[in-house]
Design a protein around this motif. Structure first.
Motif, short mmCIF file in Angstrom:
data_model
loop_
_atom_site.label_atom_id
_atom_site.label_comp_id
_atom_site.label_asym_id
_atom_site.label_seq_id
_atom_site.Cartn_x
_atom_site.Cartn_y
_atom_site.Cartn_z
N ARG A 69 0.83 -1.20 0.00
CA ARG A 69 0.00 0.00 0.00
C ARG A 69 0.87 1.26 0.00
O ARG A 69 0.52 2.28 -0.59
CB ARG A 69 -0.91 0.01 1.22
CG ARG A 69 -1.99 -1.05 1.21
CD ARG A 69 -3.01 -0.75 2.29
NE ARG A 69 -3.98 -1.81 2.45
CZ ARG A 69 -5.13 -1.69 3.10
NH1 ARG A 69 -5.43 -0.53 3.66
NH2 ARG A 69 -5.95 -2.70 3.21
N TYR A 76 2.99 9.43 -4.63
CA TYR A 76 2.43 10.76 -4.42
C TYR A 76 3.50 11.74 -3.92
O TYR A 76 3.63 12.84 -4.46
CB TYR A 76 1.28 10.69 -3.41
CG TYR A 76 0.75 12.05 -3.02
CD1 TYR A 76 -0.05 12.78 -3.89
CD2 TYR A 76 1.06 12.60 -1.78
CE1 TYR A 76 -0.53 14.04 -3.54
CE2 TYR A 76 0.59 13.85 -1.42
CZ TYR A 76 -0.21 14.57 -2.30
OH TYR A 76 -0.67 15.82 -1.95
N GLY A 82 -1.73 10.93 -8.04
CA GLY A 82 -2.88 10.81 -7.17
C GLY A 82 -3.10 12.07 -6.36
O GLY A 82 -2.53 13.13 -6.63
N THR A 83 -3.96 11.96 -5.35
CA THR A 83 -4.26 13.09 -4.47
C THR A 83 -3.98 12.70 -3.02
O THR A 83 -3.89 11.51 -2.70
CB THR A 83 -5.73 13.51 -4.58
OG1 THR A 83 -6.56 12.46 -4.04
CG2 THR A 83 -6.12 13.76 -6.04
N ASP A 85 -5.99 12.94 -0.49
CA ASP A 85 -7.12 12.17 0.05
C ASP A 85 -7.05 10.71 -0.38
O ASP A 85 -7.31 9.80 0.41
CB ASP A 85 -8.44 12.78 -0.41
CG ASP A 85 -8.78 14.07 0.32
OD1 ASP A 85 -8.16 14.33 1.38
OD2 ASP A 85 -9.64 14.81 -0.17
N GLU A 86 -6.70 10.47 -1.64
CA GLU A 86 -6.64 9.11 -2.15
C GLU A 86 -5.57 8.29 -1.44
O GLU A 86 -5.81 7.13 -1.06
CB GLU A 86 -6.36 9.11 -3.66
CG GLU A 86 -7.54 9.60 -4.49
CD GLU A 86 -7.16 9.84 -5.94
OE1 GLU A 86 -8.09 10.01 -6.76
OE2 GLU A 86 -5.95 9.89 -6.26
N VAL A 87 -4.39 8.87 -1.27
CA VAL A 87 -3.32 8.07 -0.66
C VAL A 87 -3.55 7.87 0.84
O VAL A 87 -3.15 6.83 1.39
CB VAL A 87 -1.92 8.66 -0.93
CG1 VAL A 87 -1.64 8.70 -2.42
CG2 VAL A 87 -1.73 10.03 -0.31
N GLU A 89 -6.45 7.36 2.09
CA GLU A 89 -7.48 6.33 2.17
C GLU A 89 -6.94 4.95 1.80
O GLU A 89 -7.29 3.95 2.43
CB GLU A 89 -8.65 6.68 1.26
CG GLU A 89 -9.79 5.65 1.32
CD GLU A 89 -10.97 6.02 0.44
OE1 GLU A 89 -11.92 5.22 0.36
OE2 GLU A 89 -10.94 7.12 -0.18
N HIS A 90 -6.07 4.89 0.80
CA HIS A 90 -5.66 3.60 0.26
C HIS A 90 -4.20 3.24 0.51
O HIS A 90 -3.82 2.08 0.27
CB HIS A 90 -5.92 3.57 -1.25
CG HIS A 90 -7.34 3.82 -1.64
ND1 HIS A 90 -8.36 2.95 -1.32
CD2 HIS A 90 -7.92 4.87 -2.30
CE1 HIS A 90 -9.51 3.43 -1.78
NE2 HIS A 90 -9.28 4.59 -2.36
#
Length: 401
Positions: A69, A76, A82-83, A85-87, A89-90
Motif C-alpha cells: 500500500r 504521491y 494521485g491526491t 485524500d486518495e493516498v 485512504e488507500h
C-alpha cells in the motif's frame, strides 16, 4: 536514587541532540513508540523526522504500515501521482491513514519534494508486510506484479509458469483472507497443494529476477527493479506466513510473529541499501533485545526487526525508544516513583531525550523497578535493557486525541 546523575543524561528533544548521542550518522535510525494511536507521539515523530531530513540528509521515511500500500504514498510524495485524500485512504494499513499527523507527514513530504531534483527527494515506505494481527492478505497482488514485470522483459521460455497458472492456483482471494484461520489452522489454505506449488513458483520467479538483474536494471531502472524485488519478498513472505498459519503445532503463534518481523527486517535492509532511512514503529518491532507478548494464553518471544537489522548492520543501526508518563484517558496514571518512567516523570520537563547507556550507568547501583501498565495497549520500557537503546524520548502526559 541519584537524580543529579540522571539530570546529566538529559537533553532537549531534537535532531541535533539525537545525533549527539551517536558516533556518526547511522544508515538506519529508528524511533519507537510504546503504544499506537496517540497523535502526540506522531507529532513528535514528524518534528524529529523533518529536522533529520533537512539537517542530516535522510532520504527515506519508513513506518509500520503495509509495504505494498505504501507504494501509492511514495508515488504521491515523490512524483505527485494521485491526491492526498486518495493516498490517505488507500496507502496505509492498520487504520493509520485516518491519523491527522500521518496526513501532515505526507503533506509535508510532498511539499518538500515539489521543487527538488529526483536524487534529493525523500521517499516514503511502509515496511510491514500486508499483515494484520488477525490474518494476512492474499499473495495475488505481489505474485502477479512480479510475474508481469518479468514477463515483459525476459524470454517467455524462462518463466516458470503463465499468468493463468497463477490465477488458477490462487483462486478466490477470500480463501487466503479467511478470518477464522488465525485461530483455527484447519481453516487456512496455506498448506494446500495449490499453496505449496505457489511457494515453488514464487521462489523461481525471485531467482529469475536476481539472475537477470543487469539486464533488468538497464531495461527499466534501479527503482523499478527494486520495486519488483519488493513484490518478490512480499510474495515469498506471505506464502510462508500462510503456510505456518495452517500449522497446528504449539510453536505456531511464535513462528507467525517472528515471520512478520523477519519480513519487516528484509524490507528495512533493502531500503537501507538505497540510502539513509528513518523508521517509526512500535518499540517491540525496533528494540535490540528479544521481544515478548502474551497471546492466546502463551507468552510469545521472538526477535524483532530491529534486533535482526541491528545484528546485520552493527553501528549503522540506531534505536531511540519512547516512553510515556500518563495516558489518563486509557487509565494509565502517573508512574510509581521507583520505576524508570517515575524517575523521568519527576523531572521538570514535559518532554526530554535521555542518553540510554549513560542513564543505565547512572542507575546501575539502584536499578528501577519495572512498571506494570493497567492498560494492555501501553508497553512500559524494560529497565534491564536501558543500555540497548541509544536514546529514550520521554513524554510526560498524553492529551486525549
Amino acid at each position: 536514587m541519584a537524580t543529579t546523575d540522571i539530570k546529566d543524561t538529559i537533553h532537549a528533544v531534537g535532531a541535533a541532540a539525537v545525533m549527539g548521542l551517536l558516533p556518526a550518522r547511522p544508515g538506519v535510525l529508528a524511533l519507537g513508540e510504546p503504544t499506537h494511536g496517540e497523535e502526540m507521539l506522531l507529532e513528535v515523530r514528524n518534528e524529529l523526522f523533518r529536522e533529520l531530513v533537512e539537517q542530516e540528509g535522510y532520504r527515506t521515511v519508513a513506518i509500520e504500515s503495509d509495504c505494498l500500500r505504501g507504494l501509492a504514498v511514495d508515488d504521491y510524495v515523490t512524483a505527485g501521482k494521485g491526491t492526498l485524500d486518495e493516498v490517505m485512504e488507500h496507502g496505509f494499513s492498520h487504520g493509520w491513514g485516518a491519523s491527522a499527523s500521518n496526513r501532515e507527514l505526507v503533506r509535508w513530504m510532498r511539499a518538500h519534494n515539489a521543487d527538488k531534483p529526483a536524487p534529493e527527494r525523500v521517499g516514503f515506505a511502509g515496511f510491514d508486510g500486508p499483515l494484520e494481527i488477525t490474518g494476512a492478505e492474499s499473495p495475488r497482488l505481489a505474485l502477479l506484479a512480479l510475474h508481469g514485470y518479468l514477463a515483459a522483459r525476459v524470454d517467455a521460455d524462462l518463466l516458470p509458469c503463465a499468468t493463468a497458472t497463477l490465477d488458477d492456483l490462487l483462486g478466490p482471494d477470500g480463501r487466503w483472507t479467511e478470518p477464522a484461520a488465525m485461530r483455527d489452522p484447519s481453516r487456512s489454505v496455506g498448506q494446500s497443494a495449490d499453496a505449496r506449488r505457489l511457494r515453488l513458483l514464487a521462489d523461481d520467479l525471485v531467482a529469475l529476477l536476481a539472475a537477470h538483474e543487469p539486464h533488468l536494471v538497464a531495461a527499466t531502472s534501479r527503482d523499478e527493479f527494486d520495486r519488483a524485488g519488493l513484490y518478490g519478498r512480499t510474495a515469498v513472505g506471505l506464502l510462508r506466513y500462510h503456510h505456518w498459519t495452517a500449522d497446528d503445532s504449539p510453536a505456531r503463534l511464535t513462528r507467525l510473529v517472528g515471520l512478520r518481523d523477519q519480513m519487516m527486517a528484509e524490507n528495512l535492509l533493502a531500503l537501507a541499501a538505497t540510502g539513509p532511512v528513518l523508521v517509526h514503529a512500535h518499540n517491540a518491532h525496533l528494540q535490540r533485545h528479544e521481544s515478548s507478548m502474551p497471546m492466546g494464553g502463551t507468552l510469545l518471544r521472538w526477535w524483532s526487526a530491529g534486533a535482526l537489522v541491528g545484528t546485520r548492520l552493527g553501528a549503522e543501526y540506531a534505536f531511540v525508544a519512547t516512553a510515556l508518563g500518563t495516558i489518563r484517558h486509557q487509565g494509565v496514571d502517573a508512574p510509581p516513583p521507583n520505576t524508570l518512567e517515575g524517575l523521568l516523570y519527576a523531572l521538570p520537563h514535559d518532554r526530554l531525550l535521555a542518553d540510554g547507556p549513560r542513564l543505565a550507568t547512572a542507575l546501575r547501583d539502584t536499578p528501577p523497578e519495572p512498571r506494570v501498565s493497567p492498560w494492555f495497549g501501553y508497553a512500559p520500557l524494560d529497565p534491564t535493557h536501558l543500555a540497548d537503546s541509544d536514546g529514550i524520548v520521554f513524554l510526560k502526559d498524553m492529551p486525549q486525541n
